[in-house]
Design an enzyme around this catalytic site. Sequence first.
Site, PDB file in Angstrom:
ATOM      1  N   THR A 203       2.476   1.224  -5.762  1.00 10.53           N
ATOM      2  CA  THR A 203       2.108   0.030  -6.525  1.00 10.53           C
ATOM      3  C   THR A 203       3.044  -0.141  -7.717  1.00 10.53           C
ATOM      4  O   THR A 203       3.657   0.814  -8.176  1.00 10.53           O
ATOM      5  CB  THR A 203       0.640   0.109  -7.003  1.00 10.53           C
ATOM      6  N   ARG A 204       3.133  -1.399  -8.186  1.00 14.62           N
ATOM      7  CA  ARG A 204       3.871  -1.665  -9.424  1.00 14.62           C
ATOM      8  C   ARG A 204       2.991  -2.467 -10.370  1.00 14.62           C
ATOM      9  O   ARG A 204       3.439  -2.922 -11.400  1.00 14.62           O
ATOM     10  CB  ARG A 204       5.169  -2.433  -9.145  1.00 14.62           C
ATOM     11  N   HIS A 208      -6.841  -2.864  -9.880  1.00 13.72           N
ATOM     12  CA  HIS A 208      -8.147  -3.462 -10.126  1.00 13.72           C
ATOM     13  C   HIS A 208      -9.092  -3.016  -9.015  1.00 13.72           C
ATOM     14  O   HIS A 208      -8.731  -2.193  -8.172  1.00 13.72           O
ATOM     15  CB  HIS A 208      -8.006  -4.985 -10.190  1.00 13.72           C
ATOM     16  N   HIS A 211      -7.877  -2.894  -5.379  1.00 16.67           N
ATOM     17  CA  HIS A 211      -6.951  -1.800  -5.020  1.00 16.67           C
ATOM     18  C   HIS A 211      -7.701  -0.487  -4.880  1.00 16.67           C
ATOM     19  O   HIS A 211      -7.406   0.331  -4.016  1.00 16.67           O
ATOM     20  CB  HIS A 211      -5.869  -1.636  -6.090  1.00 16.67           C
ATOM     21  N   ARG A 297      -1.156  -6.383   2.093  1.00 14.62           N
ATOM     22  CA  ARG A 297      -0.631  -7.735   2.271  1.00 14.62           C
ATOM     23  C   ARG A 297       0.606  -7.901   1.391  1.00 14.62           C
ATOM     24  O   ARG A 297       0.606  -7.477   0.235  1.00 14.62           O
ATOM     25  CB  ARG A 297      -1.727  -8.697   1.802  1.00 14.62           C
TER      26      ARG A 297
END
Length: 578
Positions: A203-204, A208, A211, A297
């Site tokens: 992730t970058r 929340h 996730h 996605r």
Amino acid sequence: MTQNTAASGLIEPHGGVLKDLMVSEARANELKAEALNLGNWDLNERQLCDAELLLSGGFSPLEGFMGQADYDRVVEELRLADGTLWPMPIALDVTEEFASSLSKGDRIALRHPEGMVVAILTVSDIWQPDLKKEALSTFGTEDDYHPGVFRVLQQTNPFYVGGTLEGVEAPPQHTFQDLRQTPAELRRVFEGKGLSNVVAFQTRNPLHRAHVELTQRAARETGAHLLIQPVVGQTKPGDVDYFIRARCYQAVLKYYPEESTTLSLLPLAMRMAGPKEALWHAIIRKNYGCNNFIVGRDHAGPGSDRSGKPFYGAYDAQDLVRQHEEELGVHLAAFPEMVYVEESDQYLPVTEVPEGAKVLSASGTELRDRLSAGDDLPSWFSYPDVVAQLRQSFPLKSEQGFTVFFTGLPSSGKSTLANVLMAKLMENGSRPITILDGDLVRKHLSSELGFSKEHRDLNITRIGYVASEITKHRGIAICAPIAPYASTRRQVRDMVSAYGGFFEVHVATPLEVCEGRDRKGLYAKARAGIIKGFTGIDDPYEVPEHAELVIDTTSLTAEEAVAQVIARLQEDGYLPVS
Ligand code: PPS
């Protein structure tokens, strides 16, 4: 040096052996002494990230910056010259001047901006790459609205140097040191806990609820230990800075079952290449000991083009990783978008939502807008401690800094508008204001520069840097250079937008009118051939295509023109409506 890790039960590194390019302390001292007599190359931010992952084995099986044979095959077929799957060029770009000083077999010292020797590179190849071809192959487009294409075409030096590395001193990291592990260190952590089944999440962005639910689901479905491995190298321009993100990650850890999850930061320079990037991320995670990789996605997506069309299909990344899943040996944990189902108060993959159920989701842009407007974030969306961290990074728009960047031909009225705008803002305002006018900057910041393209670009990036610092510290920067080149203006936009508002105002007064004014008599001199390379006469001005405002001062007073700028700043929430 290589390490054999097959015995551990963890997945083998890519290519079979985990590289460790750092040399012993004794050898490092020898190399530091040797470096005093070598040519030096100062690594930029992206190259530093690449070097760090090359040295630590994160990019195994690479042993240095790619030579031409590897590069060519990667660009054409996603493979290194020996056939190993590898989707991303990892090349060291240098200036023509530096490249022409090198020969095969030379050794060069790669240095950190602070001066220390990071590695010694033994040159195997020097060549001029076809950057358009690289951009098209890596990103599937030549549209430089794509941040990766923009970087390759506009921010990459024209020559590449390949060669093996001997690691002298890993780039120093002063923050979150307990969250930084090399592949070998992380593998030892997993081995110590007896883990051989690990699922990685890249992730970058701050995490929340969606996730957290997605990663927990992935851990359940694979029966694996979860590695959350956020990127803290270069990401997409405008992203929340990594200090805030890392604090958000630390905050969400408590929502995971104890001992189920490891958090570790990855010093990767992302390329935003969507599908190819996803494949590359899976390879990197394999090196860190992960045999499962989550792709959701629009993985590593750069967003949409100017017309609003996404550069990649939402599930293109999953498709490409799936095609190579078997060869890679990494299981693809593919997930559709997670959405919130109101009636059951839970997150579900969009494909599993009961018919007719009301679902809620929020985009990153909506999130930013709500934070900047001071609006609450719904509890279904995030956690209070994450929101509290984010609020620090998104002050209300009325408290954020901003830059107004006037650009236009000489004598178009830029300086006059800048001064009137400053006066009006001072009359009512609360933020500190700085004017970075063309002539003033050339006197104080750029006195050694002329008007070649190279010098103009340097002049404008200096202005951009200062404006971005002013914006970061919540002040107002009013810039008024000619700034004739679109790509340099875009760089300034990226630099400033990371911290606050950016308003490009094209002062579009026609050439005849500017020439008619000719306040400094320079047009006349240019027409007479006394001045060469004068913008609008015998030097180009690339008209902005996406300015926030276009103002022709031919028949407007400066007050009328500035009123338009102020109205626009009010409309966007940066100034109160009086
Ligand atoms: S640039 O291209 O943005 O770096 O130019 P800038 O620093 O804004 O230029 C400041 C003023 O320099 C004067 N000047 C020239 N302009 C363009 N081309 C050439 N060759 C040149 N030589 C001198 C010019 O008056 C610029 O001022 P403005 O306020 O735009 O008239």
